[in-house]
Design a protein around this motif. Structure first.
Motif, PDB file in Angstrom:
ATOM      1  N   ILE A 131       0.852  -1.207   0.000  1.00  0.00           N
ATOM      2  CA  ILE A 131       0.000   0.000   0.000  1.00  0.00           C
ATOM      3  C   ILE A 131       0.881   1.247   0.000  1.00  0.00           C
ATOM      4  O   ILE A 131       0.601   2.229  -0.690  1.00  0.00           O
ATOM      5  N   ALA A 132       1.978   1.188   0.748  1.00  0.00           N
ATOM      6  CA  ALA A 132       2.887   2.340   0.813  1.00  0.00           C
ATOM      7  C   ALA A 132       3.473   2.662  -0.558  1.00  0.00           C
ATOM      8  O   ALA A 132       3.731   3.821  -0.884  1.00  0.00           O
ATOM      9  N   LEU A 133       3.660   1.628  -1.362  1.00  0.00           N
ATOM     10  CA  LEU A 133       4.165   1.836  -2.725  1.00  0.00           C
ATOM     11  C   LEU A 133       3.201   2.720  -3.510  1.00  0.00           C
ATOM     12  O   LEU A 133       3.613   3.569  -4.297  1.00  0.00           O
ATOM     13  N   ARG A 134       1.913   2.523  -3.286  1.00  0.00           N
ATOM     14  CA  ARG A 134       0.911   3.316  -4.023  1.00  0.00           C
ATOM     15  C   ARG A 134       0.698   4.691  -3.391  1.00  0.00           C
ATOM     16  O   ARG A 134       0.329   5.649  -4.077  1.00  0.00           O
ATOM     17  N   LEU A 135       0.945   4.797  -2.093  1.00  0.00           N
ATOM     18  CA  LEU A 135       0.756   6.081  -1.388  1.00  0.00           C
ATOM     19  C   LEU A 135       1.842   7.095  -1.726  1.00  0.00           C
ATOM     20  O   LEU A 135       1.601   8.304  -1.703  1.00  0.00           O
ATOM     21  N   ALA A 136       3.021   6.589  -2.024  1.00  0.00           N
ATOM     22  CA  ALA A 136       4.163   7.491  -2.227  1.00  0.00           C
ATOM     23  C   ALA A 136       3.990   8.308  -3.500  1.00  0.00           C
ATOM     24  O   ALA A 136       3.427   7.831  -4.481  1.00  0.00           O
ATOM     25  N   ASP A 137       4.492   9.555  -3.497  1.00  0.00           N
ATOM     26  CA  ASP A 137       4.421  10.421  -4.680  1.00  0.00           C
ATOM     27  C   ASP A 137       5.457  10.005  -5.716  1.00  0.00           C
ATOM     28  O   ASP A 137       5.274  10.211  -6.913  1.00  0.00           O
ATOM     29  N   SER A 138       6.575   9.450  -5.231  1.00  0.00           N
ATOM     30  CA  SER A 138       7.588   8.916  -6.149  1.00  0.00           C
ATOM     31  C   SER A 138       8.196   7.694  -5.447  1.00  0.00           C
ATOM     32  O   SER A 138       8.115   7.585  -4.221  1.00  0.00           O
ATOM     33  N   VAL A 139       8.770   6.769  -6.230  1.00  0.00           N
ATOM     34  CA  VAL A 139       9.414   5.602  -5.608  1.00  0.00           C
ATOM     35  C   VAL A 139      10.765   5.342  -6.249  1.00  0.00           C
ATOM     36  O   VAL A 139      10.982   5.643  -7.428  1.00  0.00           O
ATOM     37  N   SER A 140      11.655   4.752  -5.468  1.00  0.00           N
ATOM     38  CA  SER A 140      12.991   4.419  -5.971  1.00  0.00           C
ATOM     39  C   SER A 140      12.880   3.192  -6.870  1.00  0.00           C
ATOM     40  O   SER A 140      11.914   2.432  -6.822  1.00  0.00           O
ATOM     41  N   GLU A 141      13.912   3.017  -7.647  1.00  0.00           N
ATOM     42  CA  GLU A 141      14.023   1.833  -8.510  1.00  0.00           C
ATOM     43  C   GLU A 141      13.958   0.547  -7.677  1.00  0.00           C
ATOM     44  O   GLU A 141      13.247  -0.402  -8.013  1.00  0.00           O
TER      45      GLU A 141
END
Ligand code: ATR
Length: 281
Positions: free
Chosen positions: A67-77
């Motif tokens: 869920i945190a992956l979708r909440l974040a505005d950007s994500v690292s590789e």
């Protein structure tokens, strides 16, 4: 003062607050680090409240990492490749999601003086824990990676995903991983395979006092045996490996390692894993 927390459910037994307080003392940084109980459905709202209240960083644990992956505005590789975020960092551009689990594992293996370069590595299990560590192991230049699982199809799906993502092919950012052979196997087929330098137990079997049902032959070359789970007593996997004269470790060092990497992302300081382990074990 950095306002930090860890989100999860359950969360009462999380050791993250004491680990980060230990880092903060060592690095001379002031932090407030709390535990935040959040179910999957309540997490987005609880996270917003934390952010509005001046929060600048968070760890995320089960069952909230996807869920945190979708909440974040950007994500690292590395978070994208892991399919999960365990660290949220407030930036000027919004909340950045990262995943430090694999880096924590690699840091701990280095601390334990396990040689990863060209190593023949076997990972047992094909869940989220496995997904999170593939890219960091490849970046550490392992020579061969086999993912073996009770349910073969899950291991095959991870390998296929990895190949599709291009990371095992022509990536400009990671040319070194191009030669590495990643294979999926069923646990039953391991006895036919070659000897190992390192076996990582990424199954949840240890939580139930069990170990993955693999043949003793996998231990012939006396691989280093690492269980990602940690507990006060050695896990069933560790006990079995010790009986076959293998060196073993549990995942407490990985927990401290991933925390150290999160702490660096929030504060810019690199705390010592060794120091924290001495104080907290
Ligand atoms: P996580 O996200 O922590 O990796 P998960 O996605 O539930 O957790 O995955 C658990 C992994 O442990 C799976 O690979 C599971 O095997 P199956 O895919 O066959 O279910 C593995 N596992 C759990 N208990 C096990 C056991 N007793 N023996 C072997 N593998 C086990």
């Amino acid at each position: 003062q950095y306002k930090l927390t860890v989100f999860g459910s359950p969360i009462a037994h999380s050791r993250s607050p004491e680990i980060h307080q230990c880092f903060a003392r060592e690095c001379g940084v002031a932090i407030e680090y709390t535990r935040s109980l959040a179910s999957a459905s309540a997490f987005p709202e609880i996270f917003r409240a934390f952010a509005d209240d001046g929060g600048v960083g968070a760890n995320v644990t089960l069952p909230l990492k996807e869920i945190a992956l979708r909440l974040a505005d950007s994500v690292s590789e590395r978070a994208r490749l892991a399919g999960a975020v365990n660290t949220l960092v407030k930036t000027e551009q919004g909340w950045h999601g990262d995943n430090t689990d694999g880096a924590g594992l690699v840091m701990d293996l280095q601390r334990l003086q396990v040689n990863l370069a060209n190593a023949r590595v076997l990972i047992l299990g094909a869940g989220g824990a496995t997904r999170g560590v593939i890219q960091p192991l490849l970046s550490a230049h392992v020579g061969e990676l086999v993912i073996a699982n009770r349910t073969l199809a899950k291991a095959e799906a991870i390998v296929a995903e990895w190949q599709q993502s291009g990371r095992n092919g022509k990536s400009a950012s990671q040319p070194q991983t191009g030669r590495v052979n990643i294979t999926a196997l069923a646990l039953d087929d391991l006895r036919l395979h070659q000897p190992w330098d390192l076996i990582i137990n990424a199954t949840s079997a240890s939580l139930g006092g069990e170990r993955p049902d693999v043949a003793d032959q996998v231990l012939v070359a006396q691989p280093f045996c690492y269980d990602m789970v940690y507990s006060d007593a050695p896990t069933a996997f560790m006990t079995w490996a010790q009986q076959h004269h293998c060196a073993v470790a549990d995942g407490f060092g990985m927990l401290v390692g991933q925390a150290a990497e999160s702490f660096r992302l929030w504060t810019g300081h690199r705390p010592s894993i060794e120091h924290a382990l001495k104080l907290l074990r």
